[in-house]
Design an enzyme around this catalytic site. Structure first.
Site, PDB file in Angstrom:
ATOM      1  N   SER A 117       0.844  -1.183   0.000  1.00 42.42           N
ATOM      2  CA  SER A 117       0.000   0.000   0.000  1.00 42.42           C
ATOM      3  C   SER A 117       0.888   1.244   0.000  1.00 42.42           C
ATOM      4  O   SER A 117       1.684   1.428  -0.926  1.00 42.42           O
ATOM      5  CB  SER A 117      -0.946  -0.035   1.206  1.00 42.42           C
ATOM      6  OG  SER A 117      -1.937   0.949   1.094  1.00 42.42           O
ATOM      7  N   HIS A 120      -8.053  -4.925  -1.007  1.00 43.13           N
ATOM      8  CA  HIS A 120      -6.776  -4.298  -0.662  1.00 43.13           C
ATOM      9  C   HIS A 120      -5.917  -5.198   0.213  1.00 43.13           C
ATOM     10  O   HIS A 120      -4.705  -5.022   0.292  1.00 43.13           O
ATOM     11  CB  HIS A 120      -7.025  -2.958   0.029  1.00 43.13           C
ATOM     12  CG  HIS A 120      -5.798  -2.111   0.144  1.00 43.13           C
ATOM     13  ND1 HIS A 120      -5.002  -1.800  -0.939  1.00 43.13           N
ATOM     14  CD2 HIS A 120      -5.208  -1.531   1.222  1.00 43.13           C
ATOM     15  CE1 HIS A 120      -3.987  -1.050  -0.540  1.00 43.13           C
ATOM     16  NE2 HIS A 120      -4.093  -0.875   0.757  1.00 43.13           N
TER      17      HIS A 120
END
Length: 691
Positions: A551, A666
């Site tokens: 991320s 994610h």
């Protein structure tokens, strides 16, 4: 926002992007491109017995029945969501505290997610529940398709153990929903054009009454198009029922309003302070110094003040925590009569219990917190009880769950702390040691890092070493028990390192703010300094030094690749941001402009371009091998970042592997089997490149 007629004068130029076509997430051509790269990675890394053995070992850890089943109390029951080999999607179940104390508790199944998914032909991923308190008989179940952030929400009856026929149900969206009363919800969801922000989150809050259509819900609050999100919630505490609305203007600023006599009244706090309520108290977390005129409260402090007095103009707050240069606030958890405050002291957890007694705050340290490790504390039932859960772990000591209690009055010293569960060791830790070191960054800042590895490590630069980092959004990295890292890496005699670089929350808001926007390179300099220190100390050498991050940590990895390719032997870059010219136009990217800046502004693109890895690949440079992973179902960080970076590196014939899980959101994986495969890819890549 500038008027359209002025856009040509105020918007930074957009560099040519031959791979922008890869941003179409589910296009046939794009997915064919993905499948070709996936096949290449599978052939290079996964088509061998060693990989399959490692994948099996990782899956056995993820599915182990000896893991601690963490619980949360709802009504008289203690609930747990559990995945294992028999329940790959998971089962939501409950038991009593008496039964939970047993080595093998008897569980009552509430929702079998595998059966539900099979019945409805959906790949459901569990996201949690929102319970109507204090009744505790109904909840809203949040389900995701394939692990995306967007959810389908359905009302569930906890007594009947069934979804409520004709009950509240919201279609898939990035919704914000809270109970107002037993027959009313505060709803922020996708109502059509204009109802969502440019970040993809709710812009409006509406009151939805049972038995009416969602489309007819009454509008009660709305934010601006370029806000991050808005939300509403009702405090259910008996005697303190209050309704609030929050306008999250950016990731770091918000306005809070209370509904009083039918009117919204702003809570007059600093816009960069977070506010919450507990019974009579308003609690404020400061991100910057706050000058009230009579007094200045420091950034990073936790304050408490009577809510009604504050709304009447009083600013004489009680300081529950004040930071020092090497201490910071992590979190706080109120119980019925107390507040448990978790802090960091030189990146080491500390927990204190605070209690308001006879006009002053009393405090007691909570025992049982490891010196080098992690400690998480939470209230069992903050409406009715002073009981708490304490979860502790360290890199070489598996997690332990304890149940403790604080007295309703007097000194807040924990009594009767009871160990409920302990996880087993999932890897051989004999001969390993945890150390804390410091590196000196380019500007002289001391940057701590944790090193886990052999006690008798040969300092000759030959040991494969993995350096992990994040450095963003005020999130601290702490040395917890990483079973998979131990099994896949440490057991082999390798070294694992955690870097506490700026941008994180290890030393509070100032540590984070030191790497915001134009100062983002400080985080990268810190990470490089840790890498150089490992080489200087001869723990490892560049050919044996690998790095990993995901991320925002994936953005870190991209910058490490292009800034110091000579320092690393291999890079694992997971669900990353990499194209910082277009990040704010992709999915939730607009919400992160408070962290990185707005690339449409020429003066900000000037510094953002310096840390946009996609735009800083140098055809003339040699780069270490990199494995880039992402997920097609990631609706937070767009998979186009990973795709385009891989395509550009491929074009220049640089050593790159790219794998995209079709599911997973994610988090990168929708279930334990997918996670085991993705983790095994990373560890196999590192073992191959750093040997």
């Amino acid at each position: 926002m500038p008027h359209a007629s002025r856009a040509a004068d105020t918007t930074a130029p957009t560099p040519a992007d031959p791979y922008q076509w890869l941003e179409e997430v589910t296009g046939e051509k794009q997915l064919e491109w993905v499948k070709e790269r996936n096949a290449k990675v599978t052939a290079a890394l996964a088509d061998n017995d060693a990989f399959r053995l490692l994948e099996k070992r990782i899956l056995s850890i993820l599915d182990s029945k000896d893991r601690i089943p963490m619980v949360g109390k709802i009504g008289p029951h203690f609930y747990n969501f559990w995945r294992d080999a028999q329940n790959p999607k998971g089962v939501w179940r409950r038991t009593s505290l008496e039964e939970y104390r047993k080595a093998q508790p008897a569980w009552e199944t509430v929702i079998d997610l595998d059966a539900l998914a099979e019945r409805e032909k959906e790949n459901w991923v569990w996201h949690g529940v929102a319970v109507f308190q204090p009744d505790d008989k109904r909840c809203l179940v949040e389900l995701s398709r394939g692990g995306a952030d967007a959810e389908v929400i359905r009302e569930y009856d906890l007594e009947a153990k069934a979804f409520v026929a004709g009950g509240f149900e919201l279609p898939e969206a990035k919704s914000r929903v809270a109970w107002r009363d037993a027959d009313t919800l505060l709803v922020g969801t996708d109502f059509g054009a204009g109802s969502m922000t440019t970040s993809g989150y709710p812009r409006t809050i509406r009151v939805w009454k049972r038995g009416t259509k969602l489309a007819d819900a009454e509008l009660v609050y709305e934010g601006a198009d370029d806000d991050m999100a808005v939300s509403g919630f009702k405090d259910p505490t008996p005697g303190f029922e209050r309704e609030f609305y929050v306008r999250q203007k950016t990731f770091w600023t918000n306005d809070m309003f209370e509904l009083r006599d039918g009117q919204l009244v702003q809570v007059p706090k600093p816009e960069d302070a977070n506010a919450s309520v507990h019974r009579e108290w308003l609690l404020l977390e400061l991100r910057k110094d706050w000058d009230t005129g009579a007094k200045t409260y420091p950034a990073g402090a936790l304050l408490a003040i009577d809510h009604e007095r504050f709304m009447a103009g009083d600013r004489d707050c009680h300081v529950l925590f004040a930071p020092s240069p090497r201490t910071s606030l992590v979190s706080f958890a109120p119980t019925r009569h107390h507040i448990l405050v978790t802090t960091l002291d030189n990146v080491r957890n500390r927990v204190e219990a605070l209690s308001w007694q006879e006009g002053k705050w009393l405090r007691e340290p909570l025992s049982g917190v490891p010196d080098l490790g992690t400690a998480g504390v939470s209230a069992v039932d903050d409406l009715d009880s002073d009981d708490f859960f304490l979860v502790t772990a360290s890199p070489l000591q598996p997690s332990t769950l304890a149940l403790g209690s604080l007295p309703a009055s007097g000194q807040p010293k924990a009594t009767g702390v009871e160990k409920l569960k302990s996880a087993p060791s999932f890897f051989e830790s004999k001969g390993l040691v945890v150390e804390q070191h410091e590196a000196t960054s380019a500007d002289g800042t001391k940057v701590p890092y944790f090193q886990i590895g052999p006690k008798d490590l040969k300092l000759d630069g030959s040991t494969p070493t993995l350096l992990y980092g994040y450095g963003g959004f005020e999130i601290p990295l702490l040395p917890g028990y990483e079973a998979i890292t131990g099994a896949a890496w440490l057991e082999k005699g390798n070294v694992s390192v955690i870097a506490n670089i700026r941008g994180g929350g290890e030393f509070g808001p100032a540590w984070h703010q030191a790497a915001l926007k134009e100062n983002r390179p400080r985080a990268y300099e810190d990470f490089i300094a840790v890498g150089e220190d490992l080489v200087r100390r001869k723990v490892t050498s560049p050919e044996h030094l690998g790095i990993k991050g995901g991320s925002n940590g994936g953005l870190l990895m991209g910058n490490m690749l292009v800034r110091r390719p000579d320092l690393w032997g291999g890079v694992v870059c997971q669900v990353p941001l990499l194209d910082m010219r277009r990040y704010h136009t992709l999915l939730a990217g607009a919400s992160w402009q408070g962290e990185y800046g707005n690339p449409d502004k020429p003066e900000e693109w000037e510094f953002i371009r310096g840390f946009s890895p996609y735009h800083n690949i140098d055809p003339a440079k040699d780069y270490p091998p990199i494995l880039i992973t992402t997920s097609t179902r990631d609706d937070r960080v767009h998979p186009g970042h990973a795709r385009k970076m891989a395509a550009r590196l491929e074009e220049l014939k640089k050593p790159v592997l790219s794998y995209e899980n079709i599911e997973g959101g994610h988090g990168g994986a929708a279930d334990n089997k997918q996670r085991a495969f993705m983790d095994a890819l990373g560890w196999t890549f590192l073992s191959k490149e750093l040997k």
